[in-house]
Structure formats: structure tokens, C-alpha cells
Motif scaffolding. Structure first.
Motif, PDB file in Angstrom:
ATOM      1  N   SER A  46       0.831  -1.206   0.000  1.00 21.86           N
ATOM      2  CA  SER A  46       0.000   0.000   0.000  1.00 21.86           C
ATOM      3  C   SER A  46       0.865   1.256   0.000  1.00 21.86           C
ATOM      4  O   SER A  46       2.036   1.237   0.397  1.00 21.86           O
ATOM      5  CB  SER A  46      -0.910   0.011   1.236  1.00 21.86           C
ATOM      6  OG  SER A  46      -0.135   0.248   2.398  1.00 21.86           O
ATOM      7  N   HIS A  47       0.257   2.337  -0.418  1.00 19.43           N
ATOM      8  CA  HIS A  47       0.940   3.628  -0.442  1.00 19.43           C
ATOM      9  C   HIS A  47       1.387   4.014   0.966  1.00 19.43           C
ATOM     10  O   HIS A  47       2.498   4.521   1.167  1.00 19.43           O
ATOM     11  CB  HIS A  47       0.008   4.687  -1.031  1.00 19.43           C
ATOM     12  CG  HIS A  47       0.634   6.024  -1.180  1.00 19.43           C
ATOM     13  ND1 HIS A  47       1.500   6.316  -2.190  1.00 19.43           N
ATOM     14  CD2 HIS A  47       0.532   7.154  -0.415  1.00 19.43           C
ATOM     15  CE1 HIS A  47       1.911   7.567  -2.070  1.00 19.43           C
ATOM     16  NE2 HIS A  47       1.333   8.090  -1.002  1.00 19.43           N
ATOM     17  N   GLU A  48       0.536   3.759   1.941  1.00 16.29           N
ATOM     18  CA  GLU A  48       0.862   4.090   3.329  1.00 16.29           C
ATOM     19  C   GLU A  48       2.075   3.307   3.810  1.00 16.29           C
ATOM     20  O   GLU A  48       2.946   3.850   4.504  1.00 16.29           O
ATOM     21  CB  GLU A  48      -0.342   3.814   4.242  1.00 16.29           C
ATOM     22  CG  GLU A  48      -1.506   4.764   4.018  1.00 16.29           C
ATOM     23  CD  GLU A  48      -2.350   4.394   2.795  1.00 16.29           C
ATOM     24  OE1 GLU A  48      -2.248   3.252   2.288  1.00 16.29           O
ATOM     25  OE2 GLU A  48      -3.100   5.262   2.329  1.00 16.29           O
TER      26      GLU A  48
END
Length: 60
Positions: A46-48
Motif C-alpha cells: 500500500s501507499h501508506e
């Protein structure tokens, strides 16, 4: 099928391209396909999570 794809890629390159141009183009195509295959398998981050991992290097 792969052979036909390679032929099409080469046909789309300029007539004066070098062997290195062909190799690079095939390499990039392979890496793009690997990324698309990873997405299909759900093998992604994920981007996070990327931001969390990168913060170690970016905030030094």
C-alpha cells in the motif's frame, strides 16, 4: 505469442535503433509485465506502507 509481441515491439522502433535500444525496450516491457502480474496476484504494498518504509531514508 511472445515471439509475435517481440516482433511488434521491434517493428515499432525506429529503423536506426541500436541493439542496446532493442534490449532496453524488451527489458522495460518485461519489468512492466512483471509489475502487472504482481498486481493480478495481489502482491502489492500500500501507499501508506511505502511512506512508512521510505520515511527512514527521507527523514535523516
Amino acid at each position: 505469442m511472445l515471439k509475435d509481441e517481440v516482433k511488434q515491439i521491434i517493428d515499432n522502433l525506429p529503423d536506426d535503433c541500436s541493439l542496446e535500444d532493442i534490449q532496453y525496450t524488451l527489458y522495460v516491457r518485461k519489468k512492466i509485465q512483471q509489475g502487472l502480474d504482481d498486481i493480478d496476484k495481489g502482491d502489492v504494498i500500500s501507499h501508506e506502507e511505502i511512506e512508512k518504509r521510505m520515511s527512514k531514508w527521507l527523514n535523516q
